[in-house]
Write an enzyme that holds these catalytic residues in place. Structure first.
Site, PDB file in Angstrom:
ATOM      1  N   LEU A  81       0.852  -1.190   0.000  1.00 48.89           N
ATOM      2  CA  LEU A  81       0.000   0.000   0.000  1.00 48.89           C
ATOM      3  C   LEU A  81       0.891   1.243   0.000  1.00 48.89           C
ATOM      4  O   LEU A  81       2.045   1.181   0.422  1.00 48.89           O
ATOM      5  CB  LEU A  81      -0.908  -0.014   1.219  1.00 48.89           C
ATOM      6  CG  LEU A  81      -1.979  -1.115   1.172  1.00 48.89           C
ATOM      7  CD1 LEU A  81      -2.604  -1.328   2.545  1.00 48.89           C
ATOM      8  CD2 LEU A  81      -3.054  -0.782   0.144  1.00 48.89           C
ATOM      9  N   CYS A  85       3.904   7.091  -4.740  1.00 54.02           N
ATOM     10  CA  CYS A  85       4.781   7.984  -3.954  1.00 54.02           C
ATOM     11  C   CYS A  85       6.044   7.273  -3.481  1.00 54.02           C
ATOM     12  O   CYS A  85       7.152   7.715  -3.778  1.00 54.02           O
ATOM     13  CB  CYS A  85       3.988   8.606  -2.804  1.00 54.02           C
ATOM     14  SG  CYS A  85       5.001   9.470  -1.608  1.00 54.02           S
ATOM     15  N   CYS A  90       7.422  10.548  -5.365  1.00 48.93           N
ATOM     16  CA  CYS A  90       7.964  11.514  -4.380  1.00 48.93           C
ATOM     17  C   CYS A  90       9.251  11.031  -3.726  1.00 48.93           C
ATOM     18  O   CYS A  90      10.191  11.824  -3.550  1.00 48.93           O
ATOM     19  CB  CYS A  90       6.969  11.793  -3.252  1.00 48.93           C
ATOM     20  SG  CYS A  90       5.248  11.725  -3.683  1.00 48.93           S
ATOM     21  N   HIS A 140       7.858   0.573   1.915  1.00 51.45           N
ATOM     22  CA  HIS A 140       6.700  -0.231   1.487  1.00 51.45           C
ATOM     23  C   HIS A 140       6.246  -1.140   2.626  1.00 51.45           C
ATOM     24  O   HIS A 140       5.048  -1.291   2.903  1.00 51.45           O
ATOM     25  CB  HIS A 140       7.084  -1.154   0.318  1.00 51.45           C
ATOM     26  CG  HIS A 140       7.352  -0.457  -0.982  1.00 51.45           C
ATOM     27  ND1 HIS A 140       7.099   0.858  -1.184  1.00 51.45           N
ATOM     28  CD2 HIS A 140       7.823  -0.925  -2.162  1.00 51.45           C
ATOM     29  CE1 HIS A 140       7.424   1.179  -2.430  1.00 51.45           C
ATOM     30  NE2 HIS A 140       7.867   0.116  -3.043  1.00 51.45           N
ATOM     31  N   PHE A 502      16.680  30.852  16.055  1.00 53.35           N
ATOM     32  CA  PHE A 502      17.740  31.448  15.256  1.00 53.35           C
ATOM     33  C   PHE A 502      18.947  30.492  15.147  1.00 53.35           C
ATOM     34  O   PHE A 502      19.294  29.875  16.140  1.00 53.35           O
ATOM     35  CB  PHE A 502      18.137  32.762  15.931  1.00 53.35           C
ATOM     36  CG  PHE A 502      19.031  33.603  15.114  1.00 53.35           C
ATOM     37  CD1 PHE A 502      18.529  34.321  14.042  1.00 53.35           C
ATOM     38  CD2 PHE A 502      20.384  33.673  15.401  1.00 53.35           C
ATOM     39  CE1 PHE A 502      19.362  35.113  13.278  1.00 53.35           C
ATOM     40  CE2 PHE A 502      21.214  34.464  14.629  1.00 53.35           C
ATOM     41  CZ  PHE A 502      20.715  35.173  13.573  1.00 53.35           C
TER      42      PHE A 502
HETATM   43  P1  FAD Z   1      -1.158   6.521  -6.725  1.00 55.94           P
HETATM   44  O1  FAD Z   1      -0.279   6.609  -5.552  1.00 55.94           O
HETATM   45  O2  FAD Z   1      -0.520   6.495  -8.064  1.00 55.94           O
HETATM   46  O3  FAD Z   1      -2.044   5.238  -6.514  1.00 55.94           O
HETATM   47  C1  FAD Z   1      -2.751   4.608  -7.538  1.00 55.94           C
HETATM   48  C2  FAD Z   1      -2.730   3.133  -7.261  1.00 55.94           C
HETATM   49  O4  FAD Z   1      -3.598   2.464  -8.190  1.00 55.94           O
HETATM   50  C3  FAD Z   1      -1.337   2.524  -7.442  1.00 55.94           C
HETATM   51  O5  FAD Z   1      -0.914   1.936  -6.233  1.00 55.94           O
HETATM   52  C4  FAD Z   1      -1.534   1.506  -8.550  1.00 55.94           C
HETATM   53  O6  FAD Z   1      -0.768   0.322  -8.372  1.00 55.94           O
HETATM   54  C5  FAD Z   1      -3.022   1.216  -8.474  1.00 55.94           C
HETATM   55  N1  FAD Z   1      -3.577   0.671  -9.722  1.00 55.94           N
HETATM   56  C6  FAD Z   1      -3.524   1.250 -10.950  1.00 55.94           C
HETATM   57  N2  FAD Z   1      -4.141   0.445 -11.841  1.00 55.94           N
HETATM   58  C7  FAD Z   1      -4.582  -0.640 -11.160  1.00 55.94           C
HETATM   59  C8  FAD Z   1      -5.289  -1.811 -11.526  1.00 55.94           C
HETATM   60  N3  FAD Z   1      -5.698  -2.045 -12.762  1.00 55.94           N
HETATM   61  N4  FAD Z   1      -5.548  -2.718 -10.561  1.00 55.94           N
HETATM   62  C9  FAD Z   1      -5.151  -2.506  -9.269  1.00 55.94           C
HETATM   63  N5  FAD Z   1      -4.504  -1.420  -8.877  1.00 55.94           N
HETATM   64  C10 FAD Z   1      -4.213  -0.489  -9.809  1.00 55.94           C
HETATM   65  N6  FAD Z   1       3.560  15.030  -4.423  1.00 55.94           N
HETATM   66  C11 FAD Z   1       3.929  15.657  -3.283  1.00 55.94           C
HETATM   67  O7  FAD Z   1       3.056  16.103  -2.522  1.00 55.94           O
HETATM   68  N7  FAD Z   1       5.252  15.822  -2.960  1.00 55.94           N
HETATM   69  C12 FAD Z   1       6.244  15.384  -3.782  1.00 55.94           C
HETATM   70  O8  FAD Z   1       7.422  15.562  -3.489  1.00 55.94           O
HETATM   71  C13 FAD Z   1       5.890  14.736  -4.986  1.00 55.94           C
HETATM   72  N8  FAD Z   1       6.850  14.299  -5.826  1.00 55.94           N
HETATM   73  C14 FAD Z   1       6.472  13.695  -6.988  1.00 55.94           C
HETATM   74  C15 FAD Z   1       7.466  13.300  -7.875  1.00 55.94           C
HETATM   75  C16 FAD Z   1       7.127  12.728  -9.069  1.00 55.94           C
HETATM   76  C17 FAD Z   1       8.191  12.318 -10.028  1.00 55.94           C
HETATM   77  C18 FAD Z   1       5.748  12.530  -9.386  1.00 55.94           C
HETATM   78  C19 FAD Z   1       5.352  11.898 -10.688  1.00 55.94           C
HETATM   79  C20 FAD Z   1       4.757  12.900  -8.522  1.00 55.94           C
HETATM   80  C21 FAD Z   1       5.106  13.489  -7.308  1.00 55.94           C
HETATM   81  N9  FAD Z   1       4.140  13.901  -6.396  1.00 55.94           N
HETATM   82  C22 FAD Z   1       4.507  14.557  -5.264  1.00 55.94           C
HETATM   83  C23 FAD Z   1       2.704  13.614  -6.622  1.00 55.94           C
HETATM   84  C24 FAD Z   1       2.254  12.386  -5.795  1.00 55.94           C
HETATM   85  O9  FAD Z   1       3.125  11.320  -6.049  1.00 55.94           O
HETATM   86  C25 FAD Z   1       0.827  11.998  -6.182  1.00 55.94           C
HETATM   87  O10 FAD Z   1      -0.014  13.118  -6.057  1.00 55.94           O
HETATM   88  C26 FAD Z   1       0.275  10.881  -5.291  1.00 55.94           C
HETATM   89  O11 FAD Z   1       1.157   9.808  -5.209  1.00 55.94           O
HETATM   90  C27 FAD Z   1      -1.080  10.431  -5.839  1.00 55.94           C
HETATM   91  O12 FAD Z   1      -1.636   9.428  -5.041  1.00 55.94           O
HETATM   92  P2  FAD Z   1      -2.865   8.562  -5.601  1.00 55.94           P
HETATM   93  O13 FAD Z   1      -3.272   7.664  -4.501  1.00 55.94           O
HETATM   94  O14 FAD Z   1      -3.871   9.432  -6.219  1.00 55.94           O
HETATM   95  O15 FAD Z   1      -2.233   7.707  -6.787  1.00 55.94           O
HETATM   96  C1  COM Z   2       3.541   7.718   1.609  1.00 55.08           C
HETATM   97  C2  COM Z   2       2.478   6.801   1.127  1.00 55.08           C
HETATM   98  S1  COM Z   2       5.033   7.567   0.709  1.00 55.08           S
HETATM   99  S2  COM Z   2       1.063   7.049   2.050  1.00 55.08           S
HETATM  100  O1  COM Z   2       0.509   8.365   1.698  1.00 55.08           O
HETATM  101  O2  COM Z   2       1.390   7.047   3.498  1.00 55.08           O
HETATM  102  O3  COM Z   2       0.098   6.014   1.747  1.00 55.08           O
END
Ligand code: FAD
Ligand code: COM
Length: 524
Positions: A81, A85, A90, A140, A502
């Site tokens: 889970l 990120c 991230c 993870h 500071f």
């Molecule tokens: P995700 O975390 O992408 O979750 C989607 C989930 O759906 C995944 O676990 C995937 O495996 C699952 N999934 C997809 N298809 C299927 C399927 N068919 N069956 C089962 N599961 C599936 N944000 C910040 O606030 N700070 C940062 O420093 C930052 N750095 C970033 C750097 C990069 C390079 C990028 C690309 C983004 C960054 N972000 C950052 C943005 C941040 O990573 C995202 O906003 C956040 O992770 C989104 O979470 P989410 O749950 O919406 O999507």
């Molecule tokens: C952090 C993942 S890297 S979550 O937002 O705690 O699920």
């Protein structure tokens, strides 16, 4: 009795270390491990919600729904889970940005003090990427352990999900039903659509960490001008490579304060980054074995050709909405973002959507908060979620944070804008040893113009803070809290009453105190 005594007698209990090993095995060979199930036999209630996708949005939504007494299931194709990120977004970005900051320091002071001579030396990019790939299973494993043992989240992991209808999903041959579905499928990198886009050596943020199989050569091309482009470009540059950034519009348009943007871009150029704005990539050509060899782009000054064996594309992300559109017919916008109302409900009754799937801002705070708001809505609370006025940041070789209005935006709305900044306006420009704080002290003494930039924007009439802008290190944390205070009407007088630690990364408290005695506020 310690809180885990019961869990440890459960045959499905895994320590964090055991989770890490299991996740590594599953990432290596998903089908050998098979679906990873944590479904309670002792809870006979139907599910209130199934979270489709267990990233930040799905995990936080699940935890909240569970915390308020509901029953949830979260499903994900990955064996952990937390989603993108910690896996490819991230967390690697922060590792790379940390390296960029360290390496800028080491290269700036190369051969002096205790720093080794780095002249002409490159730093291995692949070693850092490999380090990340080896280290990422620790976080993870914590996510799985915390979710199962402490948050009581029910899940099926390591199995793709198929959306059947508005209340049903199928995972690894099992069918699950719930009162509500919460779509949390995230977003994926937009890829170039030009000849040669699929050559070996053309990467995005995800393929970089999964498939980088050799050390990039001397010249690296970055396509894009936003956060991911500059963050990865600066890392490559700090590793001693020539980096050419091809930007279709303007680099770092998202930094809206002109002085701050100029400071950031000047420092990036000073580190040797080559930036070509107004550049549209027209082709990537390959060598005899199918590896990228050259990038061709159209610019205002004519076509440019850059010989390289590595291209990093950072064109933004597109919500992963296709499966939901096909299965359920949820309405999406032109960018593929699932449309939701303030309850996070989609156009299909009982189907909610959260996180990157609903479009900008694609940031962790929104993923996590929208997940929890959807959970609350499903559990009967009337919620209203609209991300507004959030603080923001990016990394170059520095950390850049901002909140509220830029100076230009403030001047367009207020007649009496007052600015407090460091360094102050002075004939020698930036070449003074302030601001200075942790991580910038060596610059302040030896390369003063590199020690950062800070600006506070005030309305002189109401004395309220309108915006804050910071280039340096360590301010991001303060900005999370400062942003709430600014929204609540923080004044220069209240800011000047705070107690600074500071040398503080943000000098705003002491600058405010110096000026707060004025009835008619003046800039500093
Ligand atoms: P995700 O975390 O992408 O979750 C989607 C989930 O759906 C995944 O676990 C995937 O495996 C699952 N999934 C997809 N298809 C299927 C399927 N068919 N069956 C089962 N599961 C599936 N944000 C910040 O606030 N700070 C940062 O420093 C930052 N750095 C970033 C750097 C990069 C390079 C990028 C690309 C983004 C960054 N972000 C950052 C943005 C941040 O990573 C995202 O906003 C956040 O992770 C989104 O979470 P989410 O749950 O919406 O999507
Ligand atoms: C952090 C993942 S890297 S979550 O937002 O705690 O699920």
């Amino acid at each position: 009795m310690d809180q885990f005594a019961i869990s440890r007698s459960d045959p499905s209990f895994l320590t964090i270390e055991q989770w890490a090993r299991k996740i590594e095995e599953a990432l290596e060979a998903p089908s050998l491990i098979g679906p990873i199930r944590n479904i309670r036999d002792d809870d006979r209630r139907p599910f209130d919600a199934i979270f489709v996708g267990g990233g930040a949005a799905g995990r936080f939504g699940s935890a909240y729904l569970r915390a308020v007494g509901g029953r949830q299931l979260v499903v994900d194709r990955w064996p952990f889970l937390g989603g993108s990120c910690p896996h490819n977004a991230c967390v690697p970005h922060h590792l790379f940005s940390d390296c960029a900051a360290e390496l800028m320091l080491a290269r700036t002071f190369s051969g002096s003090l205790w720093f080794p001579d780095m002249k002409g030396q490159t730093t291995s990019i692949k070693e850092v990427v490999d380090l990340f790939r080896r280290g990422r299973t620790g976080p993870h494993a914590v996510m799985n352990y915390q979710s199962k043992e402490q948050l009581d989240i029910e899940f099926v992991l390591n199995a793709p999900v198929r959306i059947v209808d508005a209340s049903t999903v199928e995972v690894a041959g099992e069918v699950f039903k719930a009162r509500a579905l919460v779509l949390a499928l995230g977003a994926e990198a937009i890829r170039l659509d030009v000849p040669g886009h699929d050559l070996a050596g053309v990467h995005d943020f995800a393929t970089l960490v999964e498939t980088l199989d050799r050390e990039p050569g001397d010249t690296m091309v970055v396509i894009g001008g936003g956060k991911t482009a500059i963050e990865y470009g600066c890392f490559f540059n700090a590793c001693g490579r020539r980096v050419v950034m091809l930007v279709r519009g303007r680099l770092l348009d998202l930094i809206r304060d002109g002085d701050t943007r100029a400071y950031v871009i000047d420092r990036v150029r000073e580190q040797g980054m080559e930036i070509i704005e107004g550049a549209t990539v027209s082709a990537i050509t390959g060598d005899a074995v199918g590896r990228v060899a050259r990038v061709v782009a159209d610019t205002a000054a004519g076509a440019v050709q850059i010989d390289t064996d590595f291209v990093f594309q950072a064109l933004g992300e597109r919500p992963r909405s296709r499966a939901a559109v096909e299965a359920l017919g949820v309405a999406v916008d032109n960018n593929g973002a699932v449309l939701v109302d303030e309850q996070l409900q989609t156009s299909v009754s009982g189907v909610f959507a959260v996180g990157d799937l609903i479009g900008a801002p694609m940031e962790m705070f929104k993923a996590r908060k929208s997940g929890t708001y959807a959970a609350r809505a499903i559990m009967g609370e009337k919620v209203c979620y609209r991300p507004v006025d959030w603080p923001d940041f990016l990394h170059t070789h520095y950390e850049v944070s901002w909140l509220g209005l830029s100076e230009e935006e403030a001047r367009a709305c207020y007649r009496n804008v007052v600015i407090l900044k460091m360094p102050p306006d002075n004939p020698n420009g930036l070449n003074v040893g302030l601001p200075a704080a942790d991580r910038t002290m060596l610059y302040a003494m030896a390369r003063p113009h590199m020690s950062g930039f800070q600006k506070l924007v005030l309305d002189g009439d109401s004395r309220r803070v309108l915006g804050a802008h910071h280039v340096g290190y360590g301010a991001k944390d303060a900005f999370q809290y400062l942003s709430v205070l600014v929204r609540r009407g923080l004044t220069i007088d209240e800011l000047g009453e705070m107690d600074e630690l500071f040398l503080n990364p943000t000098h705003f408290i002491q600058l405010s105190r110096l000026r707060a005695g004025h009835r008619e506020l003046r800039s500093l």
